[in-house]
Design a protein around this motif. Structure first.
Motif, PDB file in Angstrom:
ATOM      1  N   MET A   1      14.442 -27.009  12.955  1.00  0.00           N
ATOM      2  CA  MET A   1      14.119 -25.411  12.549  1.00  0.00           C
ATOM      3  C   MET A   1      15.119 -24.384  12.943  1.00  0.00           C
ATOM      4  O   MET A   1      14.603 -23.108  12.536  1.00  0.00           O
ATOM      5  N   ASN A   2      16.026 -24.643  13.686  1.00  0.00           N
ATOM      6  CA  ASN A   2      16.999 -23.819  14.240  1.00  0.00           C
ATOM      7  C   ASN A   2      16.272 -22.764  15.090  1.00  0.00           C
ATOM      8  O   ASN A   2      16.390 -21.559  14.805  1.00  0.00           O
ATOM      9  N   ASP A   3      15.249 -23.196  15.702  1.00  0.00           N
ATOM     10  CA  ASP A   3      14.511 -22.422  16.532  1.00  0.00           C
ATOM     11  C   ASP A   3      14.961 -22.276  17.805  1.00  0.00           C
ATOM     12  O   ASP A   3      14.777 -23.244  19.023  1.00  0.00           O
ATOM     13  N   GLU A   4      15.924 -21.556  18.005  1.00  0.00           N
ATOM     14  CA  GLU A   4      16.914 -21.385  19.402  1.00  0.00           C
ATOM     15  C   GLU A   4      16.068 -21.231  20.539  1.00  0.00           C
ATOM     16  O   GLU A   4      16.360 -21.688  21.550  1.00  0.00           O
ATOM     17  N   ALA A   5      15.014 -20.108  20.242  1.00  0.00           N
ATOM     18  CA  ALA A   5      14.086 -20.023  21.568  1.00  0.00           C
ATOM     19  C   ALA A   5      13.326 -21.299  22.059  1.00  0.00           C
ATOM     20  O   ALA A   5      13.422 -21.131  23.478  1.00  0.00           O
ATOM     21  N   THR A   6      12.789 -21.905  21.077  1.00  0.00           N
ATOM     22  CA  THR A   6      12.177 -23.016  21.658  1.00  0.00           C
ATOM     23  C   THR A   6      13.045 -24.025  22.267  1.00  0.00           C
ATOM     24  O   THR A   6      12.835 -24.718  23.314  1.00  0.00           O
ATOM     25  N   VAL A   7      14.026 -24.319  21.475  1.00  0.00           N
ATOM     26  CA  VAL A   7      15.149 -25.276  22.219  1.00  0.00           C
ATOM     27  C   VAL A   7      15.564 -24.939  23.556  1.00  0.00           C
ATOM     28  O   VAL A   7      15.658 -25.694  24.734  1.00  0.00           O
ATOM     29  N   LEU A   8      16.005 -23.623  23.682  1.00  0.00           N
ATOM     30  CA  LEU A   8      16.471 -23.009  24.945  1.00  0.00           C
ATOM     31  C   LEU A   8      15.082 -23.240  26.103  1.00  0.00           C
ATOM     32  O   LEU A   8      15.525 -23.706  27.432  1.00  0.00           O
TER      33      LEU A   8
END
Length: 343
Positions: free
Chosen positions: A118-125
């Motif tokens: 999902m290109n969810d940068e915040a969650t990945v980080l």
């Protein structure tokens, strides 16, 4: 009747046992009810749960058991329970309320992959900052999170994953790495970054294909031009059919701009695969008439035959490639001149 049964004393709250992200174990015994002289089967025990919106209590268990496992709960959520003890005469008493929270749902590879997809940068980080260790775990298709990000062109996620220890050389089931996937998909910024991290152009998948083979399949001219300038070889043969990237162009896209880029960089127009086919023959079989014309103009030898002695002209007619037959007829004079003079 025993007076202890007639006068139900207020029981202690249920004791909290094992708790995880979707269930809470509650238990109680006669000591908790203070009715020590009466057997437990003389009481009905009821567990009630408070509704967090209405604050009303609803029954989730009623019976003679002295334990209950509350299932189907939400992770990281607070719940409130009370115990109701009812005697045979109908008298009852409630315990004080016990409050307990389920644990947070344990992070899994599936959750991590979902955030990457999902290109969810915040969650990945956020996940990475918790010390998540399964950063290289592949999904059901055998793709690591880094492979997914590279193929999708999510440069910032690629950088985050590499910074947190993702394996830049990890391969999927067919032997492709993140660089090959980025080349095929045409994400030049990801290709440049992975090269700076040290991924080699010489890596091969299980069929012996390099990143250049996959870039040729994708047909992304800017990526191929950059790869050539960065020193990627253009004439490597795979280990199966012994095809060069130029042959892959003839088989798949027929893209003359990509073919010209490869030829200008030194790709051999008369290279042969394991069956003696040349790029011209491959382009003919796949009816790429513009590519056939280009290859002949760049020196493809129409007199070469495959291992069965079949020439390009016979091949075009045998497979009913009428467009190519027309090209060969139109270029007959050019072909004759080339065969006589080599120019």
């Amino acid at each position: 009747m025993d007076t202890t049964e007639e006068d139900i004393q207020r029981p202690d709250p249920p004791v909290v046992g094992k708790v995880n992200h979707h269930s809470i174990e509650l238990y109680w015994d006669m000591k908790n009810t203070h009715q020590r002289k009466v057997p437990s089967n003389k009481f009905i025990f009821t567990i009630e749960e408070e509704d967090d919106k209405t604050h009303a209590y609803g029954t989730i268990y009623s019976g003679y058991s002295q334990q209950h496992l509350v299932k189907g709960l939400e992770p990281g959520t607070n719940y409130r329970f009370r115990l109701k003890v009812t005697g045979r005469n109908g008298k009852y008493a409630y315990s004080p309320v016990v409050s307990v929270a389920t644990t947070r749902e344990p992070m899994s590879g599936e959750h991590f992959h979902r955030a990457v997809n999902m290109n969810d940068e915040a969650t990945v980080l956020s996940i990475l900052q918790t010390g998540y260790k399964k950063i290289n775990v592949p999904d059901k298709l055998g793709f690591s999170p880094l492979m997914v990000a590279a193929q999708r062109g999510f440069l910032r996620l690629v950088e985050l994953l590499v910074d947190h220890g993702a394996d830049i050389n990890q391969e999927n089931g067919s032997g492709k790495n993140s660089l090959m996937l980025a080349c095929f998909a045409g994400h030049l910024d990801v290709v440049e970054y992975l090269r700076k991290q040290g991924v080699s152009w010489d890596s091969r998948d299980k069929s012996g294909c390099t990143a250049m083979h996959w870039a040729a399949d994708g047909g992304h001219l800017k990526v191929i031009q950059w790869m050539i300038n960065d020193g990627c070889k253009v004439d490597v043969k795979d280990s199966g059919l012994h095809w060069t990237p130029l042959m892959r162009v003839g088989a798949i896209t027929g893209n003359t701009d990509v073919a010209e880029c490869l030829v200008n960089a030194g790709a051999e127009v008369n290279a042969k695969d394991k069956d003696g086919k040349t790029p011209l023959m491959v382009a003919t079989l796949n009816n790429h008439e513009d590519l056939v014309r280009f290859l002949i103009q760049r020196g493809a030898d129409c007199s070469i035959t495959n291992e069965y002695g079949i020439s390009i002209a016979k091949m075009a007619k045998a497979f009913n490639r009428q467009n190519v037959v027309g090209v060969l007829e139109d270029m007959k004079e050019e072909i004759r001149t080339y065969l006589e003079t080599g120019v």
